[in-house]
Write an enzyme that holds these catalytic residues in place. Structure first.
Site, PDB file in Angstrom:
ATOM      1  N   LYS A  90      76.376  66.959 -40.975  1.00 37.58           N
ATOM      2  CA  LYS A  90      77.897  67.177 -40.775  1.00 37.58           C
ATOM      3  C   LYS A  90      78.667  65.764 -40.122  1.00 37.58           C
ATOM      4  CE  LYS A  90      81.348  69.562 -40.555  1.00 37.58           C
ATOM      5  NZ  LYS A  90      82.355  68.504 -41.427  1.00 37.58           N
ATOM      6  N   GLN A 111      76.900  60.533 -34.624  1.00 30.03           N
ATOM      7  CA  GLN A 111      77.044  62.007 -34.990  1.00 30.03           C
ATOM      8  C   GLN A 111      75.975  62.931 -34.711  1.00 30.03           C
ATOM      9  OE1 GLN A 111      80.302  61.832 -36.789  1.00 30.03           O
ATOM     10  NE2 GLN A 111      80.585  63.820 -36.321  1.00 30.03           N
ATOM     11  N   LYS A 114      76.468  63.774 -30.853  1.00 31.73           N
ATOM     12  CA  LYS A 114      77.678  64.296 -30.811  1.00 31.73           C
ATOM     13  C   LYS A 114      77.654  65.694 -31.132  1.00 31.73           C
ATOM     14  CE  LYS A 114      81.500  62.159 -32.255  1.00 31.73           C
ATOM     15  NZ  LYS A 114      82.643  61.696 -33.203  1.00 31.73           N
ATOM     16  N   LYS A 126      77.272  60.713 -42.164  1.00 32.38           N
ATOM     17  CA  LYS A 126      78.560  60.094 -42.327  1.00 32.38           C
ATOM     18  C   LYS A 126      78.608  59.597 -43.568  1.00 32.38           C
ATOM     19  CE  LYS A 126      82.128  59.343 -39.523  1.00 32.38           C
ATOM     20  NZ  LYS A 126      82.628  60.377 -38.732  1.00 32.38           N
ATOM     21  N   ASP A 166      87.988  61.304 -41.902  1.00 40.14           N
ATOM     22  CA  ASP A 166      87.990  60.495 -40.833  1.00 40.14           C
ATOM     23  C   ASP A 166      89.260  59.428 -41.200  1.00 40.14           C
ATOM     24  OD1 ASP A 166      85.856  59.339 -38.725  1.00 40.14           O
ATOM     25  OD2 ASP A 166      86.572  57.559 -39.888  1.00 40.14           O
TER      26      ASP A 166
END
Length: 445
Positions: A90, A111, A114, A126, A166
């Site tokens: 993700k 990520q 996070k 990403k 993004d």
């Protein structure tokens, strides 16, 4: 354990030459894990750290498309599927000329932790392209997105890899990407992308989530010292989605926000940012910050210097990586700033972080403070899977609860590993332990 960490980092440098942002992200995480490995040395067994810093899969592909003049353009597309221990990959897609493999790997690595902090069962990834959407027509952007998705569609799916937006990828781009995916797959897999329009599977609060979450995290930090956002003077960088909704939530909590910025300069509005005007300029007209100044007598456009020269008590860097350097950090501290919460990914350089921590101010890294966006993306996936839709209040309450949980997890981990109040250690340690435990459970894969 320092020797083990040094060896892993040296291997990252050797195997990923020139990828400076990726090196920076890895160094920040690994060095902060020293107390974790000292307390629990089994986390260094079975080359777990070596596996953690190596993406599970890296995809680079050609993106040919035709501009409005009939000329063929060629860009490069990326998707780094970094770690799927906790769930499907993700992470967003970034369309910007600066995009390269190192940028995408740094973002994907961040990520991992996070997403782990959200406790929503999502892995880290990403993607993006060096395509620049600025100045392009809707038709050009559509053709680019369709070409990009023609290749990307081979590698994603609701239970495999779920991209989102993004920098440079908003609702328009997500629409074109989803439309092409649906056409290619002949399947309405709503959960394959997040950040969708409300009419076709999107979630309320997703647009606001990253900015809202950043301010909610700052509010939680302030509460540990008996303070709140009420009456704070706030400097926000950026003028995109994250910045706009950070401004909105800060104002709702009683703060006075006096700045925002884009690549043309920054605006200081001593009367307080007129949020509706800013939304009109940036979201409707897709204009520049100078267009705001032309209609706002109290605003001033500054094209030199730094936005971090503006006096504030709370700073919210919401633009891009490494926008706040050591010198800027010194000026912020000299001018009385006591809180920095990152709305962007890694916006503070290592030197800036050192200054913030040495001064003892409240400092939250992006992997904790800006996790609200991806958390709400996971909530969108949940709604898609159940074919349901929550109202705004329900979605916002869930976001608020998740951000409170992340804040608690960071403080708890910092206490556990001997550095109370250290949000950098807390965020990295809490995220790492969740991922590492599952990686160990899965064996050597």
């Amino acid at each position: 354990m320092t020797a083990a960490i040094d060896k892993v980092y040296a291997d990252v440098i050797r195997r990923n030459p020139g990828e400076h942002e990726f090196h920076q992200a890895v160094h920040e995480v690994l060095t902060s894990l020293e107390p974790v490995l000292a307390k629990d040395p089994h986390y260094a067994d079975n080359a777990l750290l070596e596996r953690l810093v190596e993406p599970e899969r890296q995809i680079i592909f050609r993106v040919p498309w035709v501009d409005d003049a009939g000329n063929v353009q060629v860009n490069r597309g990326f998707r780094v599927e970094f770690n799927s221990a906790l769930g499907p990959y993700k992470g967003g897609l970034r369309f910007h000329p600066s995009v390269n493999a190192g940028i995408i790997k740094f973002l994907g690595f961040e990520q991992i932790f996070k997403n782990a902090l959200t406790n929503q069962g999502i892995g880290g990834g990403k993607g993006g392209s060096d395509f620049d959407p600025h100045g392009r027509s809707d038709a050009e952007i559509m053709r680019f997105c369709q070409s990009f998705m023609t290749e990307l569609s081979r590698h994603i799916g609701p239970n495999v890899d779920v991209p989102a937006g993004d920098i440079g990828v908003g609702g328009r781009e997500i629409g074109y990407l989803f439309g092409q995916y649906k056409r290619l797959r002949n399947s309405y897999d709503a959960g394959v992308l997040t950040g969708k329009g409300l009419a076709w599977g999107g979630s309320l609060v997703r647009t606001e989530a990253t900015g809202y979450g950043t301010v909610l995290f700052a509010q939680s930090m302030l509460a540990t010292r008996g303070q709140s956002m009420e009456g704070q003077r706030v400097v926000v960088s950026g003028a995109g989605n994250v910045a706009i909704y950070a401004i909105e939530k800060a104002q709702a909590l009683g703060a006075k926000v006096v700045t925002f910025s884009d690549s043309s300069g920054y605006v200081v509005d001593e009367a307080g940012v007129d949020l509706e005007l800013l939304k009109q300029v940036k979201e409707v007209e897709r204009g520049r910050v100078a267009d705001y100044v032309k209609r706002r007598p109290s605003a001033q456009l500054v094209t030199g210097g730094s936005i971090w020269d503006v006096t504030c008590s709370v700073a919210l860097p919401c633009a891009t990586q490494n926008e706040l350097n050591g010198d800027a950090a010194v000026r912020l501290l000299r001018n009385g700033c006591g809180v920095v919460a990152e709305g962007a990914n890694m916006p503070s350089t290592p030197e800036a972080v050192e200054h913030f921590q040495a001064a003892g101010i409240l400092y939250a890294p992006g992997k904790a403070a800006n996790a609200g966006g991806v958390a709400t993306s996971a909530l969108e996936m949940e709604q898609n899977a159940s074919r349901s839709r929550w109202d705004f209040a329900t979605a916002e309450a869930k976001l608020t609860g998740i951000m409170a949980d992340i804040h608690h997890s960071c403080l708890e981990a910092a206490d556990t590993y001997g550095r109370p109040g250290d949000y950098v250690l807390g965020a990295n340690a809490a995220g790492f332990v969740r991922v590492a435990d599952v990686m160990n459970a899965f064996g050597i894969i």
